[in-house]
Scaffold this active site. Sequence first.
Site, mmCIF file in Angstrom:
data_model
loop_
_atom_site.group_PDB
_atom_site.id
_atom_site.type_symbol
_atom_site.label_atom_id
_atom_site.label_comp_id
_atom_site.label_asym_id
_atom_site.label_seq_id
_atom_site.Cartn_x
_atom_site.Cartn_y
_atom_site.Cartn_z
ATOM 1 N N HIS A 1 43.030 55.164 58.327
ATOM 2 C CA HIS A 1 43.487 54.081 59.211
ATOM 3 C C HIS A 1 42.874 52.742 58.791
ATOM 4 O O HIS A 1 42.244 52.049 59.598
ATOM 5 C CB HIS A 1 43.137 54.408 60.671
ATOM 6 C CG HIS A 1 44.032 53.704 61.650
ATOM 7 N ND1 HIS A 1 44.358 54.233 62.876
ATOM 8 C CD2 HIS A 1 44.683 52.515 61.593
ATOM 9 C CE1 HIS A 1 45.157 53.391 63.536
ATOM 10 N NE2 HIS A 1 45.359 52.347 62.763
ATOM 11 N N GLU B 1 42.733 61.458 65.176
ATOM 12 C CA GLU B 1 41.843 60.557 64.444
ATOM 13 C C GLU B 1 40.456 60.579 65.085
ATOM 14 O O GLU B 1 40.349 60.416 66.304
ATOM 15 C CB GLU B 1 42.413 59.125 64.441
ATOM 16 C CG GLU B 1 43.698 58.996 63.635
ATOM 17 C CD GLU B 1 44.159 57.554 63.477
ATOM 18 O OE1 GLU B 1 43.424 56.625 63.887
ATOM 19 O OE2 GLU B 1 45.253 57.336 62.949
ATOM 20 N N LEU C 1 61.611 46.402 61.561
ATOM 21 C CA LEU C 1 61.616 45.165 60.776
ATOM 22 C C LEU C 1 60.932 44.052 61.552
ATOM 23 O O LEU C 1 61.446 42.949 61.686
ATOM 24 C CB LEU C 1 63.035 44.773 60.406
ATOM 25 C CG LEU C 1 63.676 45.385 59.143
ATOM 26 C CD1 LEU C 1 62.928 44.978 57.894
ATOM 27 C CD2 LEU C 1 63.796 46.886 59.248
ATOM 28 N N GLY C 2 59.740 44.363 62.069
ATOM 29 C CA GLY C 2 58.921 43.328 62.683
ATOM 30 C C GLY C 2 58.152 42.575 61.611
ATOM 31 O O GLY C 2 58.599 42.449 60.476
ATOM 32 N N ARG D 1 51.945 54.706 63.355
ATOM 33 C CA ARG D 1 51.179 55.608 64.210
ATOM 34 C C ARG D 1 51.446 57.047 63.782
ATOM 35 O O ARG D 1 52.579 57.421 63.455
ATOM 36 C CB ARG D 1 51.554 55.436 65.688
ATOM 37 C CG ARG D 1 51.035 54.141 66.309
ATOM 38 C CD ARG D 1 49.520 54.176 66.467
ATOM 39 N NE ARG D 1 48.989 53.001 67.111
ATOM 40 C CZ ARG D 1 48.531 51.927 66.488
ATOM 41 N NH1 ARG D 1 48.577 51.863 65.163
ATOM 42 N NH2 ARG D 1 48.032 50.910 67.157
#
Length: 336
Positions: free
Chosen positions: A281, A262, A152-153, A233
């Site tokens: 991304h 990736e 919860l940033g 991520r």
Amino acid sequence: MKEKAFVLATDPFDDTALPELAGTQLHILPDLRSETYRPLMRRAHVFVVRSGAPVPRDILDDSPNLLGLVRHGVGLDVVPMDAAKRLAVPVANTPGSNAQSVAEYGMMVMGMLSRRLHIADATLRQHGWNTAKARVGRAHDLSGKSVGIVGLGEVGSRLARICHMGFGMQVLGHQRRPNALAEFVRPVTLEEIFERSDFVVLACPLTPETRRMVSQPRLRAMKPSAFLVNLARGELIDTDALLAALDSGGIAGAALDVFDQEPLPPQHPFFASERLILTPHLAARTCESDMRTSAVAARQVMQLLRGEAPQFLVNPSAWAASASRRVAILERLAGS
């Protein structure tokens, strides 16, 4: 003639930020090979890291003129933080600058999954109107559904507000630190997130504790009707376990913007699953986000070149420890 400060960046800045850097010699890396980095890092006064690919972990060891490193973005897992600590290299990032863009992306793919729009689009193009309608079957509203947000940033908090205020969803939240949550977020354990949520959204940083947190037991605990969304991520997810859950119908589907490899290899088994929405991304990549992030990154580059602590310094101990080196580098720049 005074030499311009040398700013080395893995990727271009948004054009709107270039006037801020006009007094510097800005060089964009043509590729991310180690042999390309090394001679340029010996000249660099500030290194700006944007690419999702981690930079070589020892790249700071031969950077005698470096005043600091700026992460053009938020996640620090692509930055050699152990080397920065050992060598007292100040590191800054740009928290919050792309949060709205990522939160909006999360909301959009949740809607696509719930309405099966990715299946409708692909089937309509290949097989026609009636087949597409039949394959989509019974779609669902978002209203009244539960979303469990891990982290919860800035991103997770914005997404929670959009889900609750905009769509009438019930919000469950889990975070490492016991920070105050919005009154509409119900704090729960990580296990409860997976057991109770109609949508599980990953918005947390990659750490040793969170690596492969989406494991086979946690996927098995999810509802068969539930969806997984990864905004953070790729390494947060056990890929084999996710593929097994999708193939068996253990979960209804997932939206992935990040991967443990990736770029994603062309033959990756993810491409064979119609239960997946895959994007390269790009959740944070909007014109507005690029402008905001580049502006904050450029401002901190110039702060470092003026000998000022950058606004969003993440390792304050390195700033104090690098004082004598910083003075010497700035004196050489001023006298060149």
